[in-house]
Design a protein around this motif. Sequence first.
Motif, PDB file in Angstrom:
ATOM      1  N   PHE A  69      -6.752  -5.692 -21.287  1.00  0.00           N
ATOM      2  CA  PHE A  69      -7.589  -5.592 -22.476  1.00  0.00           C
ATOM      3  C   PHE A  69      -7.606  -4.166 -23.017  1.00  0.00           C
ATOM      4  O   PHE A  69      -7.833  -3.214 -22.268  1.00  0.00           O
ATOM      5  CB  PHE A  69      -9.015  -6.051 -22.146  1.00  0.00           C
ATOM      6  N   TRP A  70      -7.365  -4.057 -24.346  1.00  0.00           N
ATOM      7  CA  TRP A  70      -7.284  -2.762 -24.996  1.00  0.00           C
ATOM      8  C   TRP A  70      -8.081  -2.780 -26.290  1.00  0.00           C
ATOM      9  O   TRP A  70      -8.158  -3.811 -26.971  1.00  0.00           O
ATOM     10  CB  TRP A  70      -5.827  -2.388 -25.289  1.00  0.00           C
ATOM     11  N   ARG A  71      -8.633  -1.656 -26.638  1.00  0.00           N
ATOM     12  CA  ARG A  71      -9.399  -1.512 -27.867  1.00  0.00           C
ATOM     13  C   ARG A  71      -8.540  -1.875 -29.081  1.00  0.00           C
ATOM     14  O   ARG A  71      -7.404  -1.426 -29.214  1.00  0.00           O
ATOM     15  CB  ARG A  71      -9.891  -0.070 -27.995  1.00  0.00           C
ATOM     16  N   GLY A  72      -9.081  -2.721 -29.951  1.00  0.00           N
ATOM     17  CA  GLY A  72      -8.389  -3.063 -31.185  1.00  0.00           C
ATOM     18  C   GLY A  72      -7.388  -4.197 -31.077  1.00  0.00           C
ATOM     19  O   GLY A  72      -6.767  -4.566 -32.078  1.00  0.00           O
ATOM     20  N   GLN A  73      -7.185  -4.762 -29.889  1.00  0.00           N
ATOM     21  CA  GLN A  73      -6.197  -5.839 -29.770  1.00  0.00           C
ATOM     22  C   GLN A  73      -6.782  -7.150 -30.290  1.00  0.00           C
ATOM     23  O   GLN A  73      -7.986  -7.318 -30.440  1.00  0.00           O
ATOM     24  CB  GLN A  73      -5.761  -6.012 -28.312  1.00  0.00           C
ATOM     25  N   GLY A  75      -8.245 -10.568 -30.064  1.00  0.00           N
ATOM     26  CA  GLY A  75      -9.075 -11.106 -28.998  1.00  0.00           C
ATOM     27  C   GLY A  75      -8.789 -12.546 -28.627  1.00  0.00           C
ATOM     28  O   GLY A  75      -9.438 -13.083 -27.720  1.00  0.00           O
ATOM     29  N   ARG A  76      -7.828 -13.182 -29.285  1.00  0.00           N
ATOM     30  CA  ARG A  76      -7.554 -14.583 -28.992  1.00  0.00           C
ATOM     31  C   ARG A  76      -6.764 -14.735 -27.691  1.00  0.00           C
ATOM     32  O   ARG A  76      -5.869 -13.946 -27.409  1.00  0.00           O
ATOM     33  CB  ARG A  76      -6.791 -15.224 -30.149  1.00  0.00           C
ATOM     34  N   VAL A  77      -7.113 -15.748 -26.918  1.00  0.00           N
ATOM     35  CA  VAL A  77      -6.429 -16.018 -25.649  1.00  0.00           C
ATOM     36  C   VAL A  77      -5.358 -17.069 -25.902  1.00  0.00           C
ATOM     37  O   VAL A  77      -5.547 -18.270 -25.717  1.00  0.00           O
ATOM     38  CB  VAL A  77      -7.441 -16.482 -24.578  1.00  0.00           C
ATOM     39  N   THR A  78      -4.207 -16.587 -26.341  1.00  0.00           N
ATOM     40  CA  THR A  78      -3.071 -17.453 -26.648  1.00  0.00           C
ATOM     41  C   THR A  78      -1.802 -16.810 -26.112  1.00  0.00           C
ATOM     42  O   THR A  78      -1.787 -15.632 -25.755  1.00  0.00           O
ATOM     43  CB  THR A  78      -2.917 -17.663 -28.170  1.00  0.00           C
ATOM     44  N   GLY A  79      -0.723 -17.584 -26.048  1.00  0.00           N
ATOM     45  CA  GLY A  79       0.584 -17.037 -25.687  1.00  0.00           C
ATOM     46  C   GLY A  79       0.588 -16.331 -24.356  1.00  0.00           C
ATOM     47  O   GLY A  79       0.088 -16.843 -23.353  1.00  0.00           O
ATOM     48  N   TRP A  80       1.138 -15.122 -24.353  1.00  0.00           N
ATOM     49  CA  TRP A  80       1.293 -14.378 -23.092  1.00  0.00           C
ATOM     50  C   TRP A  80      -0.047 -14.054 -22.449  1.00  0.00           C
ATOM     51  O   TRP A  80      -0.153 -14.032 -21.222  1.00  0.00           O
ATOM     52  CB  TRP A  80       2.099 -13.094 -23.326  1.00  0.00           C
TER      53      TRP A  80
END
Length: 253
Positions: A69-73, A75-80
């Motif tokens: 988890f990184w600032r600004g990424q 937030g959806r839990v999809t794909g990789w």
Amino acid sequence: MSISRTELLQAFDGLLQPERFKDYGPNGLQVEGKPEIAHVVSGVTASRALIEAAIAAGADAIFVHHGLFWRGQDGRVTGWMKQRLQLLLAHDINLFAYHLPLDAHPELGNNAQLGRVLGLAPDARFGDQDLGFAAPAAFASGQSLADHVARALGRAVTWVPPDSAGAQRPIRRVAWCTGGAQGYFEAAIAAGADVFVTGEISEPQAHLARETGVGFIAAGHHATERYGAPAVAAQVAHQLGLDHQFIEIDNPA
């Protein structure tokens, strides 16, 4: 022997003191797994390959430098992201991640450990949050230092010499900061470095090297940051009576 997840988190936090840092993401426990931990796997990045290797090794916890988890990424839990989280949750594995605190630790961190690997004994810190290290050195030239770094890390490096006159000057002071710290180059110059070593290079650094007379070595992001996580995890595991192993996931960066 096993200990509680809370005890392990307290040990990591006590050693690395994440509260001291302004960072790009959360430090500490990023994914909660089983409450009792006996076997810790360390690695550089919480990639799917590392998670799969940790599962195969029977790990209860993974300790890394680059977490999920990184600032600004996004937030959806999809794909990789879904795939990595799914593996961790399905196997009840704890994920601990420490970014800047792991770079900065004076003995076990990435910068301290890179200095150890290169045979450099730091005597000063520089840059934002004192992440950069500097040390006296004795190399005949910048090229000889670049060759030394390449041999020590087992990979080719990018060497940007300063102006033609400076290319053959003896190197008496080296500054370094692991990973993507090319933005620390000007601070390294101000700290009196003859050469700055980091993981990556961007377009401006080549011009700065030629215009300031200070050489620049980019030795790889992963390559410069593969020493801190196992050093910290090994010490904490030893203190707490846990099993530990470092799993290297090949990365050309």
